[in-house]
Write a protein that holds these residues in place. Structure first.
Motif, short mmCIF file in Angstrom:
data_model
loop_
_atom_site.label_atom_id
_atom_site.label_comp_id
_atom_site.label_asym_id
_atom_site.label_seq_id
_atom_site.Cartn_x
_atom_site.Cartn_y
_atom_site.Cartn_z
N LEU A 75 11.52 5.53 4.36
CA LEU A 75 10.47 4.51 4.35
C LEU A 75 9.25 4.88 5.20
O LEU A 75 8.11 4.67 4.75
CB LEU A 75 11.04 3.16 4.79
N PRO A 76 9.41 5.44 6.41
CA PRO A 76 8.20 5.82 7.17
C PRO A 76 7.32 6.83 6.43
O PRO A 76 6.09 6.74 6.48
CB PRO A 76 8.78 6.43 8.45
N ARG A 131 5.52 4.94 3.64
CA ARG A 131 4.42 4.14 4.20
C ARG A 131 3.20 5.02 4.49
O ARG A 131 2.06 4.63 4.22
CB ARG A 131 4.88 3.45 5.48
N LEU A 144 0.98 5.80 1.55
CA LEU A 144 0.06 4.74 1.09
C LEU A 144 -1.37 5.05 1.50
O LEU A 144 -2.31 4.48 0.94
CB LEU A 144 0.49 3.39 1.68
N ARG A 145 -1.53 5.98 2.44
CA ARG A 145 -2.87 6.37 2.91
C ARG A 145 -3.21 7.80 2.48
O ARG A 145 -4.14 8.42 3.03
CB ARG A 145 -2.94 6.24 4.43
N VAL A 205 7.43 2.15 -2.11
CA VAL A 205 7.68 1.22 -1.02
C VAL A 205 8.31 -0.07 -1.55
O VAL A 205 9.17 -0.68 -0.90
CB VAL A 205 6.37 0.91 -0.26
N ALA A 210 10.76 -3.23 3.63
CA ALA A 210 9.29 -3.23 3.65
C ALA A 210 8.79 -4.67 3.79
O ALA A 210 9.55 -5.63 3.63
CB ALA A 210 8.75 -2.60 2.37
N THR A 211 7.51 -4.82 4.07
CA THR A 211 6.92 -6.15 4.24
C THR A 211 5.61 -6.23 3.47
O THR A 211 5.03 -5.19 3.10
CB THR A 211 6.64 -6.44 5.73
N ASP A 234 2.79 -4.01 4.57
CA ASP A 234 2.74 -2.62 4.11
C ASP A 234 1.82 -2.46 2.90
O ASP A 234 1.10 -1.47 2.78
CB ASP A 234 4.15 -2.12 3.74
N LEU A 235 1.87 -3.43 2.00
CA LEU A 235 1.22 -3.28 0.69
C LEU A 235 -0.11 -4.00 0.55
O LEU A 235 -0.91 -3.64 -0.32
CB LEU A 235 2.18 -3.76 -0.40
N SER A 256 -3.34 -2.10 0.14
CA SER A 256 -3.52 -1.42 -1.15
C SER A 256 -4.19 -2.32 -2.17
O SER A 256 -4.71 -1.83 -3.19
CB SER A 256 -2.17 -0.94 -1.68
#
Length: 310
Positions: free
Chosen positions: A159-160, A163, A166-167, A181, A188-189, A192-193, A196
């Motif tokens: 997961l890290p 995340r 995403l960038r 994710v 995830a939360t 996080d999204l 985006s």
């Protein structure tokens, strides 16, 4: 049965047609040849010979061919490269897994991507460290394949890395990362999204709207409502759909989309209103029973059933 010495000699023949025919004959009897005799043909000057050799090695299924097939995944001939990539996915043993994981560090980016694609179907946790490194590869294609493979592993340790993706500087990688994710709804939360949803690339924003339907929260609802003003109708459509799935009370905000010029938007809005089940939307939805698009008409009928009238 073809004599072993005969077929071996013809595979080494300086005559192109002789080599091609010998490879074709092998398809009738693979027991007469050892993988070691075929590997040199993967470097033959003739693309057809290389492609036939790839097919033969796939049929033999000997893991010793994997490193050489990875080299051919970067072949200058597209047909050979495609055949090699496809063949690698047919090796499913534990020995194959180890060789494919090693291939993730190949010097050629196309070979690295092919190794990741092949090992993905093994769903082996042993691949996790190599895939985490590949997620930061210089090649966008390799990063993309690594993110997809990490999502398939369903390992929280990934997961890290997801995340961080995403960038990523490449929009295609960011889009894939959003979906990856979303594979972790328990970990995830929305935080996080939500960034985006305002990504510079509209396809990333659309993917974020789709993914956020799995993350109910006040922040999600607020972000999706803001996305209703997006400049791309595709993003708006998925935001409306997500709000409907989450049953957010946004009837007034989405009612205007029942008049949208695109039938897809009218259908998405009608479906969302059916999910939200706000009786104040009945009259507007009922009007769509006479919409010129039959898909909209059917959506309206379904929505009215949920709203308690027909």
């Amino acid at each position: 049965m073809i004599a072993s010495g005969s077929i071996s000699e013809r595979l080494r023949s300086p005559d192109l047609d002789t080599r091609r025919v010998a490879l074709t004959e092998l398809q009738d009897d693979f027991e007469v040849i050892d993988v070691a005799e075929l590997l040199p043909l993967l470097k033959d000057d003739d693309a057809t010979v290389r492609r036939l050799t790839v097919a033969t090695l796939e049929e033999l299924g000997d893991e010793r061919a994997i490193p050489a097939l990875l080299d051919r995944a970067a072949d200058e001939n597209g047909d050979v490269a495609a055949a090699a990539r496809a063949s690698l996915r047919e090796f499913r043993t534990s020995d194959a897994t180890a060789l494919l994981i090693a291939g993730i560090a190949h010097t050629d980016e196309e070979a690295r991507a092919a190794a990741i694609l092949a090992v993905r179907e093994h769903r082996s946790q042993l691949a996790l460290p190599a895939l985490q490194i590949a997620a930061e590869d210089a090649s966008p294609e390799v990063r993309r394949e690594a993110i997809i493979a990490l999502a398939h592993l369903q390992d929280a340790q990934a997961l890290p890395v997801l995340r961080a993706a995403l960038r990523d500087p490449q929009a295609e990688v960011r889009k894939i990362a959003v979906g990856a994710v979303a594979f972790f709804p328990q970990l995830a939360t929305p935080i996080d999204l939500l960034p985006s949803l305002v990504d510079e690339d509209w396809q990333v924003r659309r993917e974020a709207a789709i993914a956020l339907a799995r993350f109910p929260s006040n922040a999600t609802a607020a972000g999706l409502q803001q996305a209703l003003a997006d400049s791309h109708w595709q993003v708006v459509k998925e935001s409306v759909t997500a709000l409907g799935k989450l049953r957010v009370s946004v009837t007034a905000a989405i009612l205007p989309f029942l008049q949208h010029e695109l039938a897809d938007m009218r259908i998405a809005t009608t479906n969302a209103l059916g999910e939200i089940a706000d009786p104040t939307a009945r009259a507007a939805v009922a009007a769509l029973l006479h919409d010129p698009d039959t898909g909209v008409q059917k959506a309206a009928a379904r929505a009215l059933e949920r709203l308690g009238t027909i």
